[in-house]
Structures are given as structure tokens and as C-alpha cells.
Write an enzyme that holds these catalytic residues in place. Sequence first.
Site, mmCIF file in Angstrom:
data_model
loop_
_atom_site.group_PDB
_atom_site.id
_atom_site.type_symbol
_atom_site.label_atom_id
_atom_site.label_comp_id
_atom_site.label_asym_id
_atom_site.label_seq_id
_atom_site.Cartn_x
_atom_site.Cartn_y
_atom_site.Cartn_z
ATOM 1 N N ASP A 41 0.836 -1.191 0.000
ATOM 2 C CA ASP A 41 0.000 0.000 0.000
ATOM 3 C C ASP A 41 0.886 1.262 0.000
ATOM 4 O O ASP A 41 1.774 1.379 -0.835
ATOM 5 C CB ASP A 41 -0.977 -0.080 1.188
ATOM 6 C CG ASP A 41 -2.048 0.980 1.187
ATOM 7 O OD1 ASP A 41 -3.031 0.818 0.435
ATOM 8 O OD2 ASP A 41 -1.922 1.967 1.924
ATOM 9 N N TYR A 86 -12.107 8.085 -2.762
ATOM 10 C CA TYR A 86 -11.612 8.218 -1.389
ATOM 11 C C TYR A 86 -10.445 9.189 -1.251
ATOM 12 O O TYR A 86 -10.363 9.956 -0.275
ATOM 13 C CB TYR A 86 -11.276 6.841 -0.804
ATOM 14 C CG TYR A 86 -9.964 6.231 -1.255
ATOM 15 C CD1 TYR A 86 -8.884 6.115 -0.395
ATOM 16 C CD2 TYR A 86 -9.798 5.745 -2.559
ATOM 17 C CE1 TYR A 86 -7.685 5.545 -0.788
ATOM 18 C CE2 TYR A 86 -8.610 5.170 -2.964
ATOM 19 C CZ TYR A 86 -7.552 5.080 -2.085
ATOM 20 O OH TYR A 86 -6.366 4.525 -2.482
ATOM 21 N N TYR A 105 -1.976 11.364 1.728
ATOM 22 C CA TYR A 105 -2.867 11.621 0.592
ATOM 23 C C TYR A 105 -2.854 13.099 0.212
ATOM 24 O O TYR A 105 -2.939 13.453 -0.969
ATOM 25 C CB TYR A 105 -4.294 11.195 0.944
ATOM 26 C CG TYR A 105 -4.453 9.727 1.235
ATOM 27 C CD1 TYR A 105 -4.694 8.811 0.210
ATOM 28 C CD2 TYR A 105 -4.356 9.241 2.536
ATOM 29 C CE1 TYR A 105 -4.842 7.457 0.474
ATOM 30 C CE2 TYR A 105 -4.504 7.890 2.814
ATOM 31 C CZ TYR A 105 -4.745 7.003 1.782
ATOM 32 O OH TYR A 105 -4.878 5.659 2.048
ATOM 33 N N HIS A 159 -7.168 -6.695 -0.588
ATOM 34 C CA HIS A 159 -6.104 -5.699 -0.491
ATOM 35 C C HIS A 159 -5.051 -6.020 0.566
ATOM 36 O O HIS A 159 -3.860 -5.825 0.338
ATOM 37 C CB HIS A 159 -6.724 -4.332 -0.193
ATOM 38 C CG HIS A 159 -5.735 -3.215 -0.139
ATOM 39 N ND1 HIS A 159 -4.985 -2.821 -1.239
ATOM 40 C CD2 HIS A 159 -5.356 -2.391 0.884
ATOM 41 C CE1 HIS A 159 -4.203 -1.819 -0.903
ATOM 42 N NE2 HIS A 159 -4.404 -1.537 0.377
#
Length: 316
Positions: free
Chosen positions: A101, A149, A230, A295
Site C-alpha cells: 500500500d 476516497y 494523501y 487488499h
Amino acid sequence: MEGIHHRLVNVNGITMHVAEKGKGPVILFLHGFPELWYTWRHQILALSSLGYRTVAPDLRGYGDTEAPPSITSYSCMHIVGDLVALVDSLGVERVFLVAHDWGAFFGWYLCLFRPDRVKAFVSLSVPFMPRKSLKPVESMRLFFGDDYYICRFQEPGKIEAEIAHYGTSNVLKSIISSRKPGPPCLPRDNAFGIKPDTPIALPPWFSQEDLTFYTNKFNQKGFTGALNYYRALDLNWELTAAWSGTQVKVPVKFIVGDIDCVYTTPGMKKYVESGGFKGDVPLLDEVVVMEGVGHFINQERADEINSHILDFIKKI
């Protein structure tokens, strides 16, 4: 978790928490969102018993590692700087790298910027993502909409308030148990699909004890540091212009589940399978697509991932 040693290390101007076990060649494990060093518990125990020194930090902003307040402190330059300093602190020149990730995202940057510090890289879930002409957030909003998201995570404080409303434990449970393929979207009326009268069942590979560990750490630290990764995406794009078109020249094995939300995002599977990935990563040794796997692959299929890691690094 018996026998895992915990310590704090000063790296790149912050204090970083590191979990480690074993002696031998170093395997450095990098976690993603919303996780911690703890996601690698199965790999730490298995591979340390086979003659490796396993090292898993809480990344900047997570767990027991320091969380600088500003978004700009979470750029790729900061994170890679943390990792290089951590490798230096271990007293080695190069490490085997295993990452998932966000950890994989920055693992690629480590390989791109400092290939001299990486013997080989096992990337889970996230393939290399070459720099595009559009800024990432603008591009994602254009293709996937405002509820995607990553777009929903951009405004400081907003998603944190939604997490607080539903409760850390419920949000973590919702994310970790999700099996929905394709680009994740968070509806405005109920971002995480949590309904008071419909309990969310934990997957068999993630116990209540595991959830409690995660919940306690995120309640202590909060989510802002983790979400700032992010929010720094466009900054990363700006900082990496000089590396546009550069290949990653480190031996790589890529492993992903066939229902992983990243792999099933439009365009990703084609990039991995059509030769684009191999063109950007010429030393790509193997792509493994695991059937029926989501995931959080290193937890869901821990034994198989351990075997894949060991088989690959033994060849290097």
C-alpha cells in the site's frame, strides 16, 4: 509477539518507532494505510526464524513514530529521507525491501531515488506508478469523481471528523473487511457504510485482538498524520518532475490479489499485464496475481506471502 524488540530511533529530524527480530541480512518492511508495523507480525516471526533480521517501523505519522503537523512534512522526500536514515542506523548498506500500500508507494520512490540502498523489492498491491502530465488529485477527480476516497481525504479535518463520528474501531473494521473491487468511493451520507443495526464481521485472518491493537494506536495518535500522505500527493508530483520517464532498476517481485481495490481500478490491470510495468521496471522478475485475495494480502495469505518473499530474496 514474544521476542520482538521495540526501540526508538532518531531519523531525519523525527523519532521513529521500530520493531525488529532476528539476525542476518536485513528485510525492511513498510506498512500502508490504515496500518502499523503490526501488519507484518506474521512475516517478522516467520522470516526472523529463517536467518533474517526483520525490521518494521511505524512510518512517519503512524503509531509510536512522531507525527509532524504540516502536510508538507509528508512528501516523498521526507519519507525516503526517513528510510535512508533508518537503513543507516541499522549499520548496513543495503536491505531487502518488502512493502504494501503506501509503504509500497514510497518503496518505489526509495528504489527510484536510492537504488544503491535496496538489494531487491517485493511490492504488494501497488505497482510502480510513473509520473503523469496531470497532477494526481486533479486526475483522480476527473476520472473517479469527488467521492473517490483520495479526493474525500484532501480537506484537512473533514474526514477526521467523519471517522470520529463513526468511531475508530468501526471505521478500521469497515476498511479492513472490505472486499469490494474497483476504485473505493466514500458517499457523503455514510462514508464507510457503517449501520448501527448491522454489525461488520471481521475476516478470519484479523482477530478482535488485532483490531484492538490498531484501534488503541489510532485513538492515541489520530488519523491526521496518516491522511497527510494523501494530501501531499500533488506535492510529490511537483517534487519529482526531474525523474519523469526514469526507470526503476532494482530487482522486483510484484504480488497482488485479483480483487484488490488497487489492481481492479480501471487501467491498473492493463498497465501491469500489457508490458507497461515491465517497461518502467526492467528488472521485474515476476508478477503474482493471487486468486480470491483482497487488499490486505500479507495478512490474508500470510504463509503464502512469506514463501513468495523467501523464494525471491534467496535468488538475489
